[in-house]
Enzyme design. Sequence first.
Site, PDB file in Angstrom:
ATOM      1  N   HIS A  10       3.581   5.856  -8.425  1.00 33.97           N
ATOM      2  CA  HIS A  10       1.991   6.221  -7.934  1.00 33.97           C
ATOM      3  C   HIS A  10       1.878   7.406  -6.949  1.00 33.97           C
ATOM      4  CE1 HIS A  10       2.951   4.674  -3.953  1.00 33.97           C
ATOM      5  NE2 HIS A  10       3.876   3.504  -4.570  1.00 33.97           N
ATOM      6  N   ARG A  61      -2.625   0.720  -6.418  1.00 33.50           N
ATOM      7  CA  ARG A  61      -2.154   2.330  -6.314  1.00 33.50           C
ATOM      8  C   ARG A  61      -1.303   2.881  -7.720  1.00 33.50           C
ATOM      9  NH1 ARG A  61       0.921  -1.103  -3.420  1.00 33.50           N
ATOM     10  NH2 ARG A  61       3.286  -1.139  -3.389  1.00 33.50           N
ATOM     11  N   GLU A  88       5.878  -3.203  -6.928  1.00 31.69           N
ATOM     12  CA  GLU A  88       6.930  -2.468  -5.928  1.00 31.69           C
ATOM     13  C   GLU A  88       7.808  -3.908  -5.322  1.00 31.69           C
ATOM     14  OE1 GLU A  88       7.745   0.377  -3.995  1.00 31.69           O
ATOM     15  OE2 GLU A  88       9.135  -0.930  -4.361  1.00 31.69           O
ATOM     16  N   HIS A 158       6.368   1.953  -9.037  1.00 32.57           N
ATOM     17  CA  HIS A 158       6.755   2.015  -7.629  1.00 32.57           C
ATOM     18  C   HIS A 158       8.029   2.626  -7.495  1.00 32.57           C
ATOM     19  CE1 HIS A 158       2.848  -0.274  -7.065  1.00 32.57           C
ATOM     20  NE2 HIS A 158       3.024  -0.920  -8.187  1.00 32.57           N
TER      21      HIS A 158
HETATM   22  O1  LIG Z   1       6.317  -0.486  -0.461  1.00 30.61           O
HETATM   23  C1  LIG Z   1       6.489   0.460   0.569  1.00 30.61           C
HETATM   24  O2  LIG Z   1       6.537   0.408   1.636  1.00 30.61           O
HETATM   25  C2  LIG Z   1       6.570   1.750  -0.239  1.00 30.61           C
HETATM   26  O3  LIG Z   1       5.961   1.820  -1.352  1.00 30.61           O
HETATM   27  C3  LIG Z   1       8.056   2.006  -0.462  1.00 30.61           C
HETATM   28  O4  LIG Z   1       8.776   1.832   0.621  1.00 30.61           O
HETATM   29  P1  LIG Z   1      10.247   2.430   0.762  1.00 30.61           P
HETATM   30  O5  LIG Z   1      10.241   3.742   0.414  1.00 30.61           O
HETATM   31  O6  LIG Z   1      10.405   2.094   2.094  1.00 30.61           O
HETATM   32  O7  LIG Z   1      10.944   1.519  -0.276  1.00 30.61           O
END
Ligand SMILES: O=C(O)[C@H](O)COP(=O)(O)O
Length: 206
Positions: A10, A61, A88, A158
């Site tokens: 996203h 997102r 995610e 994600h």
């Molecule tokens: O979920 C989150 O905080 C981000 O989309 C991904 O976070 P990260 O890059 O710290 O895994």
Amino acid sequence: MDRLLVLVRHGQSEWNLKNLFTGWKDPDLTEKGVEEARRAGRALKARGLAFDVAFTSVLTRAQHTLSLILEELGQTDLEIVRDEALNERDYGDLTGLNKDDARARWGEEQVHVWRRSFDVPPPGGESLKDTAARVLPYFRAAIRPRIEANDRVLVAAHGNSLRALIMELEGMSGEEIVKRELATGVPIVYRLDAAGKVVEHEVLSA
Ligand SMILES: O=C(O)[C@H](O)COP(=O)(O)O
């Protein structure tokens, strides 16, 4: 004939901009994220790519990114399959915390382990291994059959759910995949052979 699979993280979200652990929370895209998604759609169109089906998560997102890409492609009537299996990773107790505050509280190394190890989950959350345990069965059951049927597939999801997919597609170990960063809104184009093996992949320039 090679089969087509495109993965795209996203665009920048409101919580990415605020540097907050997001996980299963549901912020929308920022203006920059909207532009990133439109740019992704234009890049795919410039390569003459089109799709028969798209998969995404149940989070705004990713769904908003997908709809913007499809607008740029002129494919707003495309079949879209939404499933939380593509969400995610769940950041558990870290969700909503500022990443720099977390580093100050628990230390750089501990936060790095929670964000980029393969099998150490954040407190109350999912590790990448846990995320893969829901993403990969879904990919094998729902997405791979469409690829094998010669459908051109687009997946908007994600950073960590896509890492799980990339690990399988590119035959990477847990230690290797955690080093792979995925920029927001940058498509990765995979060509696969009849057996579903990746023959080439290209990260479209940001
Ligand atoms: O979920 C989150 O905080 C981000 O989309 C991904 O976070 P990260 O890059 O710290 O895994």
